[in-house]
Design a protein around this motif. Structure first.
Motif, PDB file in Angstrom:
ATOM      1  N   ARG A  91     -21.418  -4.124  -0.300  1.00 45.87           N
ATOM      2  CA  ARG A  91     -20.255  -4.680  -0.993  1.00 45.87           C
ATOM      3  C   ARG A  91     -20.572  -6.069  -1.546  1.00 45.87           C
ATOM      4  NH1 ARG A  91     -15.418  -2.704   0.157  1.00 45.87           N
ATOM      5  NH2 ARG A  91     -14.986  -3.758  -1.813  1.00 45.87           N
TER       6      ARG A  91
ATOM      7  N   GLU B 213     -28.468   0.131   6.507  1.00 45.83           N
ATOM      8  CA  GLU B 213     -27.810  -1.187   6.393  1.00 45.83           C
ATOM      9  C   GLU B 213     -28.853  -2.291   6.202  1.00 45.83           C
ATOM     10  OE1 GLU B 213     -24.386  -2.502   8.822  1.00 45.83           O
ATOM     11  OE2 GLU B 213     -25.714  -4.045   9.610  1.00 45.83           O
TER      12      GLU B 213
ATOM     13  N   LEU C 117     -13.690   5.865  12.452  1.00 45.53           N
ATOM     14  CA  LEU C 117     -14.469   4.710  12.934  1.00 45.53           C
ATOM     15  C   LEU C 117     -14.906   3.893  11.730  1.00 45.53           C
ATOM     16  CD1 LEU C 117     -16.930   6.586  15.364  1.00 45.53           C
ATOM     17  CD2 LEU C 117     -14.651   5.652  15.881  1.00 45.53           C
ATOM     18  N   ALA C 118     -14.764   2.585  11.802  1.00 44.15           N
ATOM     19  CA  ALA C 118     -15.215   1.771  10.673  1.00 44.15           C
ATOM     20  C   ALA C 118     -15.510   0.351  11.098  1.00 44.15           C
ATOM     21  CB  ALA C 118     -14.163   1.762   9.560  1.00 44.15           C
ATOM     22  N   SER C 119     -16.588  -0.178  10.554  1.00 43.52           N
ATOM     23  CA  SER C 119     -16.937  -1.591  10.672  1.00 43.52           C
ATOM     24  C   SER C 119     -17.061  -2.091   9.239  1.00 43.52           C
ATOM     25  CB  SER C 119     -18.265  -1.724  11.433  1.00 43.52           C
ATOM     26  OG  SER C 119     -18.727  -3.050  11.366  1.00 43.52           O
ATOM     27  N   LEU C 120     -16.016  -2.772   8.760  1.00 39.31           N
ATOM     28  CA  LEU C 120     -15.978  -3.218   7.365  1.00 39.31           C
ATOM     29  C   LEU C 120     -16.206  -4.739   7.344  1.00 39.31           C
ATOM     30  CD1 LEU C 120     -12.939  -1.059   6.127  1.00 39.31           C
ATOM     31  CD2 LEU C 120     -15.339  -0.420   6.259  1.00 39.31           C
TER      32      LEU C 120
ATOM     33  N   ALA D  70     -22.568  -9.170  -0.110  1.00 43.85           N
ATOM     34  CA  ALA D  70     -21.645 -10.027   0.641  1.00 43.85           C
ATOM     35  C   ALA D  70     -21.392  -9.436   2.032  1.00 43.85           C
ATOM     36  CB  ALA D  70     -20.336 -10.162  -0.113  1.00 43.85           C
ATOM     37  N   LYS D  71     -21.413  -8.099   2.114  1.00 44.07           N
ATOM     38  CA  LYS D  71     -21.105  -7.414   3.372  1.00 44.07           C
ATOM     39  C   LYS D  71     -21.571  -5.971   3.256  1.00 44.07           C
ATOM     40  CE  LYS D  71     -19.229  -7.512   7.442  1.00 44.07           C
ATOM     41  NZ  LYS D  71     -20.100  -6.370   7.792  1.00 44.07           N
ATOM     42  N   VAL D  72     -21.931  -5.381   4.377  1.00 43.80           N
ATOM     43  CA  VAL D  72     -22.166  -3.935   4.417  1.00 43.80           C
ATOM     44  C   VAL D  72     -20.992  -3.301   5.159  1.00 43.80           C
ATOM     45  CG1 VAL D  72     -23.678  -2.083   5.210  1.00 43.80           C
ATOM     46  CG2 VAL D  72     -24.668  -4.195   4.299  1.00 43.80           C
ATOM     47  N   ASN D  73     -20.492  -2.202   4.629  1.00 44.34           N
ATOM     48  CA  ASN D  73     -19.401  -1.455   5.272  1.00 44.34           C
ATOM     49  C   ASN D  73     -19.953  -0.163   5.853  1.00 44.34           C
ATOM     50  OD1 ASN D  73     -16.733  -2.136   2.815  1.00 44.34           O
ATOM     51  ND2 ASN D  73     -17.751  -3.504   4.257  1.00 44.34           N
ATOM     52  N   LEU D  74     -19.586   0.099   7.102  1.00 48.11           N
ATOM     53  CA  LEU D  74     -19.962   1.347   7.785  1.00 48.11           C
ATOM     54  C   LEU D  74     -18.686   2.095   8.143  1.00 48.11           C
ATOM     55  CD1 LEU D  74     -22.490  -0.123  10.418  1.00 48.11           C
ATOM     56  CD2 LEU D  74     -22.974   0.665   8.081  1.00 48.11           C
ATOM     57  N   ALA D  75     -18.660   3.381   7.896  1.00 45.07           N
ATOM     58  CA  ALA D  75     -17.461   4.138   8.264  1.00 45.07           C
ATOM     59  C   ALA D  75     -17.769   5.605   8.449  1.00 45.07           C
ATOM     60  CB  ALA D  75     -16.366   3.977   7.206  1.00 45.07           C
ATOM     61  N   SER D  76     -17.160   6.173   9.475  1.00 45.64           N
ATOM     62  CA  SER D  76     -17.161   7.611   9.711  1.00 45.64           C
ATOM     63  C   SER D  76     -15.700   8.016   9.783  1.00 45.64           C
ATOM     64  CB  SER D  76     -17.891   7.914  11.023  1.00 45.64           C
ATOM     65  OG  SER D  76     -17.706   9.269  11.378  1.00 45.64           O
TER      66      SER D  76
ATOM     67  N   TRP E  33     -21.674   9.351   7.849  1.00 45.48           N
ATOM     68  CA  TRP E  33     -21.453   7.904   7.859  1.00 45.48           C
ATOM     69  C   TRP E  33     -21.613   7.369   6.454  1.00 45.48           C
ATOM     70  CZ3 TRP E  33     -19.842   4.692  11.696  1.00 45.48           C
ATOM     71  CH2 TRP E  33     -19.791   5.237  12.982  1.00 45.48           C
TER      72      TRP E  33
ATOM     73  N   ASN F 162     -14.978  -7.162   5.440  1.00 43.99           N
ATOM     74  CA  ASN F 162     -15.044  -7.897   4.170  1.00 43.99           C
ATOM     75  C   ASN F 162     -14.175  -9.158   4.225  1.00 43.99           C
ATOM     76  OD1 ASN F 162     -16.574  -5.736   3.100  1.00 43.99           O
ATOM     77  ND2 ASN F 162     -14.675  -4.616   2.690  1.00 43.99           N
TER      78      ASN F 162
ATOM     79  N   ARG G  40     -22.171 -11.197  11.849  1.00 43.85           N
ATOM     80  CA  ARG G  40     -21.624 -10.589  10.624  1.00 43.85           C
ATOM     81  C   ARG G  40     -21.809  -9.078  10.584  1.00 43.85           C
ATOM     82  NH1 ARG G  40     -20.367 -13.680   6.209  1.00 43.85           N
ATOM     83  NH2 ARG G  40     -20.620 -11.979   4.738  1.00 43.85           N
ATOM     84  N   GLU G  41     -23.043  -8.653  10.788  1.00 41.64           N
ATOM     85  CA  GLU G  41     -23.382  -7.253  10.524  1.00 41.64           C
ATOM     86  C   GLU G  41     -23.806  -6.548  11.811  1.00 41.64           C
ATOM     87  OE1 GLU G  41     -22.823  -6.001   7.600  1.00 41.64           O
ATOM     88  OE2 GLU G  41     -23.060  -7.618   6.130  1.00 41.64           O
TER      89      GLU G  41
ATOM     90  N   GLY H 101     -11.083  -5.768  -0.332  1.00 42.34           N
ATOM     91  CA  GLY H 101     -10.463  -4.552   0.172  1.00 42.34           C
ATOM     92  C   GLY H 101     -11.494  -3.481   0.461  1.00 42.34           C
ATOM     93  N   ALA H 102     -11.055  -2.446   1.149  1.00 40.20           N
ATOM     94  CA  ALA H 102     -11.921  -1.296   1.405  1.00 40.20           C
ATOM     95  C   ALA H 102     -12.139  -0.529   0.100  1.00 40.20           C
ATOM     96  CB  ALA H 102     -11.274  -0.384   2.449  1.00 40.20           C
TER      97      ALA H 102
ATOM     98  N   TRP I  97      -6.571   2.342   4.672  1.00 43.80           N
ATOM     99  CA  TRP I  97      -6.602   1.228   3.712  1.00 43.80           C
ATOM    100  C   TRP I  97      -6.169   1.681   2.312  1.00 43.80           C
ATOM    101  CZ3 TRP I  97     -10.728   2.402   7.025  1.00 43.80           C
ATOM    102  CH2 TRP I  97     -10.824   1.572   8.140  1.00 43.80           C
TER     103      TRP I  97
END
Lengths: 145, 145
Positions: free
Chosen positions: A99, A68, B82-85, A78-84, A94, B87, B47-48, A108-109, B111
């Motif tokens: 994004r 990240e 698990l998710a940290s999005l 604009a954003k970092v997305n983390l997901a498991s 992960w 956006n 944010r992150e 959106g995701a 989503w």
């Protein structure tokens, strides 16, 4: 846990291999439209993050965090997305995704319906930044020989 | 970081409040079709995930893990997501979602587009298990008075 037959993350890297650790690996995900999409894959076949011992969870998450931070430094997303998630492939991995407000799905995701067509020029511009991002990641995460 | 005007997670809980910690809170997300959908919200507007200090990251993730483990114990889901999005709402929060092979989106992400209609009977059956799940979570996570 024994690797079940047919698990794609037991049988293959799950992307373009960047760093091979003893307990995890870092791959580039090769997802069309999202050039800066990486995966941290746990080497052992484990279903859920919470099944890892606390020290392993910490090690795994610190790799996710390093990815990240590299995305933020090199790409200014604009954003970092983390997901498991792992519904389709229940082998712990992960997703770490940079994004951008211009990408096909933002805000959106990446799993949602696209909101606009992919911008090939911006995708190419982003792709051009990946070699230095990945060199940085490899130098930070590569285990000692 | 100063809370920006209009951040829904600075201005409200972001769901039904279960546990209020000094640095995080646990809420039930109230997402239709997904009764076992919780969020761990960082109290400060960050944010992150990687912007947190390492000790704060560890604290935050151990809450996420505690929620995941409670979902696994009480509900026996097919998978936990698990998710940290962030956006749309770039204020650090982790989604922790129990997924079932009968739910409207499985094995897709929550989503994504639905794959089948929601099963009201099974959703009601799942909802009936939440009070004991939540009592367990509150007893494990509630900070000392």
């Amino acid at each position: 846990m024994t690797a079940p037959a047919g698990c794609p993350l037991c049988e293959g890297p799950g992307g373009r291999l960047l760093v091979q650790g003893a307990r995890w690996r870092l791959v580039h995900a090769d997802e069309p439209g999202f050039p800066a999409f990486y995966r941290v894959v746990w080497q052992e076949h484990v279903r859920e993050f919470s099944a890892l011992a606390p020290a392993d969870r910490a090690e795994c998450l610190e790799v996710v965090v390093a990815v990240e931070q590299a995305l933020l430094r090199h790409l200014r997303p604009a954003k970092v997305n983390l997901a498991s998630l792992g519904n389709a492939v229940p082998h712990l991995h992960w997703h770490v995704i940079a994004r951008f407000d211009w990408d096909s799905h933002f805000p959106g995701a990446v799993w949602a319906q696209p909101l606009r067509t992919a911008d090939r020029e911006r995708i190419a511009g982003l792709s051009a930044l990946l070699p230095s991002l990945e060199a940085d990641l490899v130098s930070r995460l590569q285990p000692p020989a």
